[in-house]
Design a protein around this motif. Structure first.
Motif, mmCIF file in Angstrom:
data_model
loop_
_atom_site.group_PDB
_atom_site.id
_atom_site.type_symbol
_atom_site.label_atom_id
_atom_site.label_comp_id
_atom_site.label_asym_id
_atom_site.label_seq_id
_atom_site.Cartn_x
_atom_site.Cartn_y
_atom_site.Cartn_z
ATOM 1 N N THR A 24 0.836 -1.204 0.000
ATOM 2 C CA THR A 24 0.000 0.000 0.000
ATOM 3 C C THR A 24 0.870 1.252 0.000
ATOM 4 O OG1 THR A 24 -1.765 -1.140 1.199
ATOM 5 C CG2 THR A 24 -1.793 1.255 1.256
ATOM 6 N N ILE A 42 -5.930 3.039 -8.352
ATOM 7 C CA ILE A 42 -6.891 3.150 -7.253
ATOM 8 C C ILE A 42 -7.356 1.766 -6.815
ATOM 9 C CG2 ILE A 42 -9.195 3.991 -6.640
ATOM 10 C CD1 ILE A 42 -8.572 6.413 -8.483
ATOM 11 N N SER A 46 -6.455 0.249 -3.157
ATOM 12 C CA SER A 46 -7.623 -0.141 -2.361
ATOM 13 C C SER A 46 -7.591 -1.626 -2.017
ATOM 14 C CB SER A 46 -8.913 0.184 -3.113
ATOM 15 O OG SER A 46 -9.004 1.552 -3.373
ATOM 16 N N SER A 47 -7.181 -2.445 -2.965
ATOM 17 C CA SER A 47 -7.096 -3.893 -2.715
ATOM 18 C C SER A 47 -6.046 -4.204 -1.660
ATOM 19 C CB SER A 47 -6.757 -4.641 -4.005
ATOM 20 O OG SER A 47 -7.758 -4.447 -4.958
ATOM 21 N N LEU A 49 -4.957 -2.217 0.658
ATOM 22 C CA LEU A 49 -5.457 -1.713 1.938
ATOM 23 C C LEU A 49 -6.537 -2.635 2.509
ATOM 24 C CD1 LEU A 49 -5.210 0.563 3.978
ATOM 25 C CD2 LEU A 49 -6.936 1.811 2.682
ATOM 26 N N PHE A 50 -7.399 -3.145 1.649
ATOM 27 C CA PHE A 50 -8.444 -4.076 2.081
ATOM 28 C C PHE A 50 -7.828 -5.360 2.638
ATOM 29 C CE2 PHE A 50 -11.469 -7.527 1.127
ATOM 30 C CZ PHE A 50 -12.536 -7.106 1.911
#
Length: 138
Positions: A24, A42, A46-47, A49-50
């Motif tokens: 990240t 993005i 986002s992935s 971070l998820f």
């Protein structure tokens, strides 16, 4: 047999957790400098971070390691205090070397430290003792 699988799963979760946090930060820092945010980036950030958030919950929340390392020493028995002390000693030694190395690289490169990097270092400072405890004593 199940005990070995559980230990292996926790160690795998630790690795996934740290790699997702690092990815990240690296993705964010890389694209911050080239200033080319697009849909693929993005989705990638986002992935990562998820994955970090899910693995954080599974590794530190469900095992109770977060709660264990953030309890006051007065509420720990002698054995728990010894384990936590050793984990803290190792974790903060590693963290000091890691953070100073990162800051040195940024200083030599004349790059400003972003809020994302700062937040990641703060998160690492908090999860490192629990990670050492899970890796070493689990």
């Amino acid at each position: 047999m199940k005990q070995n699988e559980k230990k292996s799963g926790i160690k795998t979760g630790l690795i996934i957790n740290f790699l997702s946090l690092i990815s990240t930060v690296v993705l964010f820092e890389y694209y911050r400098y080239i200033d080319d945010w697009n849909l693929l980036l993005i989705i990638a950030v986002s992935s990562a971070l998820f994955v970090f958030l899910i693995s954080f919950y599974l590794v530190y929340g469900r095992t109770g390691a977060w709660r264990q390392t953030h309890r006051p020493f007065s509420k720990l028995d002698e054995r728990e205090a010894g384990v936590i002390y050793e984990s803290l000693r190792i974790a903060y030694s590693v963290f000091a070397i890691l953070s100073l190395s990162i800051l040195l690289v940024y200083a030599v490169g004349l790059w400003p430290v972003s809020i994302i990097l700062f937040a990641a270092m703060l998160i690492i400072a908090h999860i490192m003792p629990a990670s050492v405890m899970l890796w070493k004593y689990n």
